[in-house]
Scaffold this motif. Sequence first.
Motif, PDB file in Angstrom:
ATOM      1  N   GLY A 229      24.053 -26.530  42.529  1.00  0.00           N
ATOM      2  CA  GLY A 229      24.717 -27.348  41.525  1.00  0.00           C
ATOM      3  C   GLY A 229      26.048 -26.720  41.170  1.00  0.00           C
ATOM      4  N   ALA A 230      26.762 -27.339  40.252  1.00  0.00           N
ATOM      5  CA  ALA A 230      28.051 -26.799  39.835  1.00  0.00           C
ATOM      6  C   ALA A 230      28.372 -27.245  38.416  1.00  0.00           C
ATOM      7  CB  ALA A 230      29.167 -27.228  40.781  1.00  0.00           C
ATOM      8  N   ILE A 231      29.110 -26.390  37.738  1.00  0.00           N
ATOM      9  CA  ILE A 231      29.661 -26.692  36.415  1.00  0.00           C
ATOM     10  C   ILE A 231      31.145 -26.967  36.601  1.00  0.00           C
ATOM     11  CG2 ILE A 231      30.129 -25.788  34.105  1.00  0.00           C
ATOM     12  CD1 ILE A 231      27.747 -23.831  34.599  1.00  0.00           C
ATOM     13  N   LEU A 232      31.620 -28.089  36.070  1.00  0.00           N
ATOM     14  CA  LEU A 232      33.038 -28.426  36.106  1.00  0.00           C
ATOM     15  C   LEU A 232      33.612 -28.337  34.702  1.00  0.00           C
ATOM     16  CD1 LEU A 232      32.954 -31.664  38.341  1.00  0.00           C
ATOM     17  CD2 LEU A 232      33.217 -29.279  39.093  1.00  0.00           C
ATOM     18  N   THR A 233      34.806 -27.798  34.582  1.00  0.00           N
ATOM     19  CA  THR A 233      35.495 -27.781  33.291  1.00  0.00           C
ATOM     20  C   THR A 233      36.987 -27.621  33.529  1.00  0.00           C
ATOM     21  OG1 THR A 233      35.611 -26.709  31.106  1.00  0.00           O
ATOM     22  CG2 THR A 233      35.241 -25.268  32.988  1.00  0.00           C
ATOM     23  N   GLN A 234      37.762 -28.105  32.571  1.00  0.00           N
ATOM     24  CA  GLN A 234      39.213 -27.944  32.635  1.00  0.00           C
ATOM     25  C   GLN A 234      39.668 -26.694  31.894  1.00  0.00           C
ATOM     26  OE1 GLN A 234      40.633 -29.907  34.607  1.00  0.00           O
ATOM     27  NE2 GLN A 234      39.585 -31.871  34.594  1.00  0.00           N
ATOM     28  N   ASP A 235      38.751 -26.045  31.180  1.00  0.00           N
ATOM     29  CA  ASP A 235      39.078 -24.937  30.284  1.00  0.00           C
ATOM     30  C   ASP A 235      38.860 -23.592  30.978  1.00  0.00           C
ATOM     31  OD1 ASP A 235      38.492 -22.839  28.152  1.00  0.00           O
ATOM     32  OD2 ASP A 235      39.060 -24.517  26.858  1.00  0.00           O
ATOM     33  N   LYS A 236      39.932 -22.819  31.116  1.00  0.00           N
ATOM     34  CA  LYS A 236      39.864 -21.534  31.830  1.00  0.00           C
ATOM     35  C   LYS A 236      38.924 -20.553  31.155  1.00  0.00           C
ATOM     36  CE  LYS A 236      42.829 -17.808  33.585  1.00  0.00           C
ATOM     37  NZ  LYS A 236      44.229 -17.309  33.704  1.00  0.00           N
ATOM     38  N   GLU A 237      38.975 -20.487  29.833  1.00  0.00           N
ATOM     39  CA  GLU A 237      38.130 -19.544  29.111  1.00  0.00           C
ATOM     40  C   GLU A 237      36.657 -19.919  29.232  1.00  0.00           C
ATOM     41  OE1 GLU A 237      37.497 -17.786  24.558  1.00  0.00           O
ATOM     42  OE2 GLU A 237      39.253 -19.018  25.044  1.00  0.00           O
ATOM     43  N   LEU A 238      36.348 -21.210  29.111  1.00  0.00           N
ATOM     44  CA  LEU A 238      34.966 -21.648  29.253  1.00  0.00           C
ATOM     45  C   LEU A 238      34.459 -21.434  30.682  1.00  0.00           C
ATOM     46  CD1 LEU A 238      34.909 -24.960  27.174  1.00  0.00           C
ATOM     47  CD2 LEU A 238      33.816 -22.780  26.603  1.00  0.00           C
ATOM     48  N   ALA A 239      35.336 -21.616  31.661  1.00  0.00           N
ATOM     49  CA  ALA A 239      34.954 -21.375  33.053  1.00  0.00           C
ATOM     50  C   ALA A 239      34.589 -19.907  33.258  1.00  0.00           C
ATOM     51  CB  ALA A 239      36.089 -21.775  33.980  1.00  0.00           C
ATOM     52  N   ALA A 240      35.369 -19.017  32.680  1.00  0.00           N
ATOM     53  CA  ALA A 240      35.084 -17.586  32.797  1.00  0.00           C
ATOM     54  C   ALA A 240      33.757 -17.237  32.132  1.00  0.00           C
ATOM     55  CB  ALA A 240      36.225 -16.778  32.178  1.00  0.00           C
ATOM     56  N   LYS A 241      33.492 -17.851  30.982  1.00  0.00           N
ATOM     57  CA  LYS A 241      32.221 -17.597  30.295  1.00  0.00           C
ATOM     58  C   LYS A 241      31.050 -18.127  31.106  1.00  0.00           C
ATOM     59  CE  LYS A 241      34.000 -17.510  25.543  1.00  0.00           C
ATOM     60  NZ  LYS A 241      33.999 -18.176  24.220  1.00  0.00           N
ATOM     61  N   ALA A 242      31.232 -19.299  31.717  1.00  0.00           N
ATOM     62  CA  ALA A 242      30.173 -19.868  32.533  1.00  0.00           C
ATOM     63  C   ALA A 242      29.872 -18.973  33.735  1.00  0.00           C
ATOM     64  CB  ALA A 242      30.563 -21.266  33.004  1.00  0.00           C
ATOM     65  N   LYS A 243      30.906 -18.462  34.370  1.00  0.00           N
ATOM     66  CA  LYS A 243      30.727 -17.571  35.515  1.00  0.00           C
ATOM     67  C   LYS A 243      30.002 -16.296  35.090  1.00  0.00           C
ATOM     68  CE  LYS A 243      31.785 -16.723  39.914  1.00  0.00           C
ATOM     69  NZ  LYS A 243      31.326 -17.596  41.014  1.00  0.00           N
ATOM     70  N   HIS A 244      30.374 -15.778  33.920  1.00  0.00           N
ATOM     71  CA  HIS A 244      29.769 -14.551  33.416  1.00  0.00           C
ATOM     72  C   HIS A 244      28.285 -14.767  33.104  1.00  0.00           C
ATOM     73  CE1 HIS A 244      29.710 -10.604  31.636  1.00  0.00           C
ATOM     74  NE2 HIS A 244      29.337 -11.073  30.451  1.00  0.00           N
ATOM     75  N   LEU A 245      27.973 -15.823  32.389  1.00  0.00           N
ATOM     76  CA  LEU A 245      26.583 -16.087  32.006  1.00  0.00           C
ATOM     77  C   LEU A 245      25.691 -16.335  33.218  1.00  0.00           C
ATOM     78  CD1 LEU A 245      26.355 -18.415  28.869  1.00  0.00           C
ATOM     79  CD2 LEU A 245      25.557 -16.057  29.117  1.00  0.00           C
ATOM     80  N   THR A 246      26.231 -17.014  34.235  1.00  0.00           N
ATOM     81  CA  THR A 246      25.416 -17.359  35.401  1.00  0.00           C
ATOM     82  C   THR A 246      25.276 -16.206  36.386  1.00  0.00           C
ATOM     83  OG1 THR A 246      27.353 -18.336  36.501  1.00  0.00           O
ATOM     84  CG2 THR A 246      25.923 -19.824  35.255  1.00  0.00           C
ATOM     85  N   THR A 247      25.991 -15.120  36.155  1.00  0.00           N
ATOM     86  CA  THR A 247      25.853 -13.917  36.987  1.00  0.00           C
ATOM     87  C   THR A 247      25.253 -12.784  36.168  1.00  0.00           C
ATOM     88  OG1 THR A 247      28.174 -13.369  36.547  1.00  0.00           O
ATOM     89  CG2 THR A 247      27.704 -14.516  38.590  1.00  0.00           C
ATOM     90  N   THR A 248      24.225 -13.117  35.416  1.00  0.00           N
ATOM     91  CA  THR A 248      23.427 -12.191  34.595  1.00  0.00           C
ATOM     92  C   THR A 248      24.240 -11.450  33.546  1.00  0.00           C
ATOM     93  OG1 THR A 248      23.586 -10.299  36.128  1.00  0.00           O
ATOM     94  CG2 THR A 248      21.784 -11.868  36.492  1.00  0.00           C
ATOM     95  N   ALA A 249      25.400 -11.991  33.183  1.00  0.00           N
ATOM     96  CA  ALA A 249      26.280 -11.369  32.180  1.00  0.00           C
ATOM     97  C   ALA A 249      26.582  -9.909  32.546  1.00  0.00           C
ATOM     98  CB  ALA A 249      25.670 -11.469  30.779  1.00  0.00           C
ATOM     99  N   LYS A 250      26.767  -9.668  33.840  1.00  0.00           N
ATOM    100  CA  LYS A 250      27.068  -8.316  34.316  1.00  0.00           C
ATOM    101  C   LYS A 250      28.530  -7.972  34.069  1.00  0.00           C
ATOM    102  CE  LYS A 250      26.800  -5.385  38.442  1.00  0.00           C
ATOM    103  NZ  LYS A 250      28.197  -4.893  38.346  1.00  0.00           N
ATOM    104  N   VAL A 251      28.758  -6.814  33.485  1.00  0.00           N
ATOM    105  CA  VAL A 251      30.112  -6.327  33.262  1.00  0.00           C
ATOM    106  C   VAL A 251      30.677  -5.846  34.598  1.00  0.00           C
ATOM    107  CG1 VAL A 251      31.552  -4.654  32.052  1.00  0.00           C
ATOM    108  CG2 VAL A 251      29.542  -5.644  30.916  1.00  0.00           C
ATOM    109  N   PRO A 252      31.841  -6.363  35.028  1.00  0.00           N
ATOM    110  CA  PRO A 252      32.388  -5.970  36.324  1.00  0.00           C
ATOM    111  C   PRO A 252      32.582  -4.454  36.448  1.00  0.00           C
ATOM    112  CG  PRO A 252      33.589  -7.852  35.431  1.00  0.00           C
ATOM    113  CD  PRO A 252      32.696  -7.348  34.333  1.00  0.00           C
ATOM    114  N   HIS A 253      32.067  -3.900  37.524  1.00  0.00           N
ATOM    115  CA  HIS A 253      32.201  -2.464  37.782  1.00  0.00           C
ATOM    116  C   HIS A 253      31.835  -2.221  39.234  1.00  0.00           C
ATOM    117  CE1 HIS A 253      31.583   1.900  37.550  1.00  0.00           C
ATOM    118  NE2 HIS A 253      32.314   1.850  36.439  1.00  0.00           N
ATOM    119  N   ALA A 254      32.441  -1.207  39.831  1.00  0.00           N
ATOM    120  CA  ALA A 254      32.239  -0.927  41.254  1.00  0.00           C
ATOM    121  C   ALA A 254      30.792  -0.562  41.569  1.00  0.00           C
ATOM    122  CB  ALA A 254      33.162   0.194  41.716  1.00  0.00           C
TER     123      ALA A 254
END
Length: 393
Positions: A229-254
């Motif tokens: 499935g996919a989430i569509l939005t025009q809002d950059k901030e909401l898109a970033a939050k959606a990506k974060h929540l759907t990837t286990t809210a993992k903080v980016p790190h090497a």
Amino acid sequence: MSESWGPAIVEAIRRISGTAEDTILPLHEPEFAGNEWQYVKECIDTGWVSSVGSYVNRFEKDLAEYTGSGYAIAVVNGTAALHISLLLAGVEAGDEVIVPSLSFVATANAVAYCQATPHFADVEPKTLGLDVERLDAHLAEIGAVGSDGSLYNQRTGKRIRAIVPMHTFGHPVDMESLLELGERYRLAIIEDAAESLGSLYKGRATGTFGLFGILSFNGNKVLTCGGGGAILTQDKELAAKAKHLTTTAKVPHAWAFDHDQVGYNYRMPNINAALGCAQLERVPLFLERKRGLAFEYEQFFRTVPGISFVTEPEYTRSNYWLNTILLDRSDMVVRDRILQDTNAAGILTRPVWTPLHLLPMYAACPSMDMYVTIEMQGRIINLPSGTSLAREK
């Protein structure tokens, strides 16, 4: 007359599809005749089959471009997409969310996942989607604006937070009127466009009007990733939050595994995205074939008294995901006779879903008068609609 409808429909579908009597015709089967194997094999050969890989990014980019959405976030299925969209729209435990009763159960289930309550609305006959005019009257009757500016259901005391229109069988809802209603009542609009990839309302893709739109890529959809499935939005901030929540809210790190909130493992695997990329390349052809098939069905049912074919509403261009006929009057006995005759002949027709407000887990939920939904339950039959039925002859 109704006794002959089933055999006549079987004969017409066999003629239109050019298939033999012993051929089973599913409701909507997938078609893989493009780059699907090449892209999937690349994933297998390289080992990038899971949640990280270039095809996920490519699929999200291609999907955003195709729909005209600012951003697309690929997830495991349409229900997950709707769940996250509701959460990011501010739906909280105890809230109510307006959803059509004439919908697949996932629309209401996603609301329940948020510990919120579905508030069922009726549909109108032409689009089979939300009846905005009657919904407006219903909200005026039961709603009251609270001190926080939100709309509350006076009968339950609960806040009404959002509306989830569903583009039934690919036919767009009257989004212009619905957006005006949402703005007036301060209700977030989240489009359940699971069935309507490729459909347009006034020249614009469904799923791109609300705060969020969601798509499904199940095996029976116009485009399939196998699941997805996919989430569509025009809002950059909401898109970033959606990506974060759907990837286990993992903080980016090497290498570290840190998470800053409760997240969800809803990421689409790379191997599914590879399939999606190949399918998206062929969507224009799929839509052309599906519209051609719909035209042939429409021509036939013009000759059948007592049955009509559902055509795209005014100001829209439908993907005709599931071709649909309506009996002129609601009659479950006649409907089931047609279903029995066609399925016995290998033509896998289907009735509409059981209205959601009649399901046991949702029977006590608030709702408006459902007379159109109940009527449609005894009138709707879906016909085989796969793209392979309309191949060039």
